[in-house]
Design an enzyme around this catalytic site. Sequence first.
Site: not given
Length: 442
Positions: A129, A225, A248, A339-340, A373, A427, A432
């Site tokens: 996207y 958004n 951001t 983020e940055h 960027d 167990e 098993h």
Amino acid sequence: MMKRCDFRGQTFTQRELIDALPRAEVSVDDAAHIVEPMLAGVRERGAAYLRELSEKFDSVRPHHLRVPANALTSALKTLDPMVRAGLEEAITRVRAVHKAQRPHDFTVEVAAGASVRQRWIPVARVGLYVPGGLAVYPSSVIMNVVAAQEAGVQSLAVASPPQARHGGLPHPTILAACELLGVSEVYAVGGAGAIGMFAYGAAGSEPQDGEWLCEPVNVITGPGNVFVAAAKRLVRGHVGIDAEAGPTEIAILADDTASVEHVVADLISQAEHDPQAGSVLVTMSESLADQVAQSIGDVAGRTKHAERVVEALSGPQSAIVLVDDLDQGVAVVDAYGAEHLEIQTADASRVADRITNAGAIFVGPYSPVSLGDYMAGSNHVLPTGGCAAFTSGLGVHSFVRAVQVIEYTRDALAELEGRIVALADAEDLPAHGEAVTARFDQ
């Protein structure tokens, strides 16, 4: 313009520090209630509903929801040569970094005749996207597509909102970037509708759509958004997602060696994205804090998107934070998990090595966020809202899965028979153990 938080002389627990830091007031939960019926509409009605969403939110009803091939080639032919050169350079650098990210298969011989191999297998199909609201993001096309291509994904689809001024197609620069990267499956679909289309697929509604407009994908990535974030939350589990990317943000850890002009320019650069964008300066220099506070209003007022920048810098998500010293500054930016994160201090490389929570770290006066960027080679699709404490940015790892392959000989299994039976019985899962002994009872 920017509020001031003075943490000097105070001791915080981790929870108190997180609560005291500025954050955008965005509720994905609230948006989810709005988005949920949209996803249902896409699932049930496909392309017909996608066109209705476009009319409502993008003020255009696209004739072609899937972008025709000639529109992609035309967009690249008419692209400004300098923009094309910039995109090509960005692709080269991002591809070089992401090629090095490819994980390697390995085999461990745990005993004679007993091996465990690990294979890294790309997902079959991804939906990428690319937002298209307040700005145009061909750079996001590069970040998403190159990472998926270097992971070995064979089927890639890109979606970006239709633009009324471009005949119901995504922005031409977005289309040109797709053509440069060899992506032919591109959709003029935006917002939550695009996420629903990728997650569930979409049946066609008009002849140009075909019977089936878009096949579902395995993984959805890309920023957007709050409604895109909410849609990704709701489809998680049905498909994989990279993250619920929010507004951001930038944090700058700076001392009195930092340039006021650089700090101001970088805070404004992120505020330019969105009125909800966060810009945070963390400094032990009261002089730097004062100078930034005095000049940022004037500089912001002269920038092209002054209204949105001023709103972002004045919001609760932006602040100048004063700390006692570098140690407290490191603790604050780690709690923020930006983020940055820019490090503009003396011995910046050493300080950067102390940071544990950040989407990406930009070191020194000549590594601004805007470098990342576009052309640093790093990926700019990064965790926001403090999510850097537990997740990483987009990369090759976002599109591959680790699959372990176990291969034992008869003798290697026989050596473990008694111990496996003992653990199975402990167990209370005796079948098993019997699945092992059945191989030797004969």
